[in-house]
Design a protein around this motif. Structure first.
Motif, short mmCIF file in Angstrom:
data_model
loop_
_atom_site.label_atom_id
_atom_site.label_comp_id
_atom_site.label_asym_id
_atom_site.label_seq_id
_atom_site.Cartn_x
_atom_site.Cartn_y
_atom_site.Cartn_z
N LYS A 120 116.30 13.76 -63.03
CA LYS A 120 117.73 13.54 -63.02
C LYS A 120 118.44 14.57 -62.14
O LYS A 120 119.45 14.28 -61.48
CB LYS A 120 118.27 13.61 -64.45
CG LYS A 120 119.73 13.21 -64.58
CD LYS A 120 120.16 13.19 -66.04
CE LYS A 120 121.64 12.77 -66.16
NZ LYS A 120 122.08 12.75 -67.58
N GLU B 293 109.86 4.87 -61.84
CA GLU B 293 110.82 4.90 -62.95
C GLU B 293 110.08 4.85 -64.30
O GLU B 293 108.95 4.39 -64.40
CB GLU B 293 111.83 3.75 -62.88
CG GLU B 293 112.73 3.79 -61.64
CD GLU B 293 113.81 4.86 -61.73
OE1 GLU B 293 113.93 5.49 -62.79
OE2 GLU B 293 114.53 5.05 -60.73
N ILE B 294 110.77 5.30 -65.35
CA ILE B 294 110.15 5.40 -66.67
C ILE B 294 109.80 4.04 -67.25
O ILE B 294 108.76 3.86 -67.89
CB ILE B 294 111.07 6.20 -67.64
CG1 ILE B 294 110.40 6.37 -69.00
CG2 ILE B 294 112.42 5.53 -67.76
CD1 ILE B 294 109.11 7.15 -68.98
N LEU C 45 111.90 13.58 -67.01
CA LEU C 45 113.16 12.87 -66.83
C LEU C 45 114.31 13.84 -66.51
O LEU C 45 115.18 13.54 -65.69
CB LEU C 45 113.49 12.05 -68.07
CG LEU C 45 112.59 10.84 -68.33
CD1 LEU C 45 112.97 10.16 -69.64
CD2 LEU C 45 112.65 9.84 -67.18
N VAL D 115 106.41 8.24 -63.08
CA VAL D 115 107.83 8.26 -63.41
C VAL D 115 108.67 8.55 -62.17
O VAL D 115 109.71 7.93 -61.95
CB VAL D 115 108.12 9.30 -64.52
CG1 VAL D 115 109.62 9.47 -64.71
CG2 VAL D 115 107.48 8.87 -65.82
#
Length: 259
Positions: free
Chosen positions: A151, A82-83, A147, A78
């Motif tokens: 962020k 990225e997810i 996440l 991740v």
């Protein structure tokens, strides 16, 4: 984020490696731990020895390692890819969860006998489905934590590479290490909750030995947070060093082709 050819190759390799880790752990637990545990429990000569404890500890380690490996792979994927590019890894985890519980149930039946179709669907399958849903819930919590931390981290895709490999185990200024601690807490918390439910269901300890055993069990859940964190860090270091080596080889090959 559009992945480069190198990143697509890395994603594929991470996905395959995760599948190998999870399915091997699940198969080992089903083929070794479950049958031996059932045989030992039914043998009165072994039931009062240290053998059941060893089997329980081995099974518990397999259970934790399943989550630790999955969380470490997911954390790295991740942050680096990225997810949306980590969905194949999530699919592997979901498939391994289904395989894990079905294989374990079949192994149990092989030792204890197969139930009727009605008993399977009414007694066994519901518990299997609940266990699967709880495992999926754990990965969902893990994704949310990753996440959220990502962020909050500036330029996470490059930052994770700069933070790895880890040389100081408890340097919590690094986002990846804070994530590693939180991820290690997830399975330990789930185990702790199940232990509390079990103790409430079966009542208070009946003696000093029973009380001491209960205390040791709860302390072991806390110890597994530290062990899990160390294992996740080892995975992260391995991923980072492997990627750096692959990147050097990839760049060297491109240079040679351009000559």
């Amino acid at each position: 984020m559009e992945l480069s050819l190198f990143e697509r190759c890395r994603k594929k390799k991470l996905t395959v490696q995760l599948a190998v880790w999870l399915f091997v752990i699940a198969l080992f637990y089903a083929a070794v731990c479950t049958p031996i545990s059932r045989v030992v429990a039914s043998d009165i000569l072994l039931a009062d020895t240290v053998v059941p404890l060893i089997i329980d500890v081995l099974g518990l380690l397999c259970n934790y390692l399943f989550y630790w490996a999955a969380f470490a792979f997911l954390l790295y994927a991740v942050f680096r890819l990225e997810i949306k590019n980590s969905i194949p890894l999530l699919a592997v985890y979901a498939g391994a969860v289904v395989f894990r519980y079905l294989a374990n149930q079949i192994a149990d039946f092989c030792v204890c006998g197969f139930p009727s179709v009605n008993d399977f669907f009414s007694l066994y399958l519901p518990y299997c489905l609940i266990d699967m849903l709880l495992d999926l819930a754990q990965i969902a919590v893990a994704v949310l934590l990753i996440l959220c931390l990502k962020k909050r981290a500036a330029n996470a895709q490059t930052a994770v590479f700069e933070e790895l490999p880890v040389t100081k185990l408890f340097d919590y200024k690094k986002t990846v290490l804070r994530a590693g601690v939180l991820l290690a807490i997830i399975p330990a918390t789930a185990q702790l909750i199940s232990r509390v439910i079990y103790d409430i269901w079966y009542g208070a300890p009946t003696g000093l030995a029973d009380l001491l055993w209960m205390i040791v069990s709860y302390l072991s859940d806390l110890a597994f947070v530290l062990i899990g964190y160390a294992v996740i860090v080892l995975f992260l270091n391995r991923f980072c060093l492997s990627e750096k080596k692959a990147k050097l080889e990839y760049d060297s090959a491109n240079i040679l082709e351009g000559l």
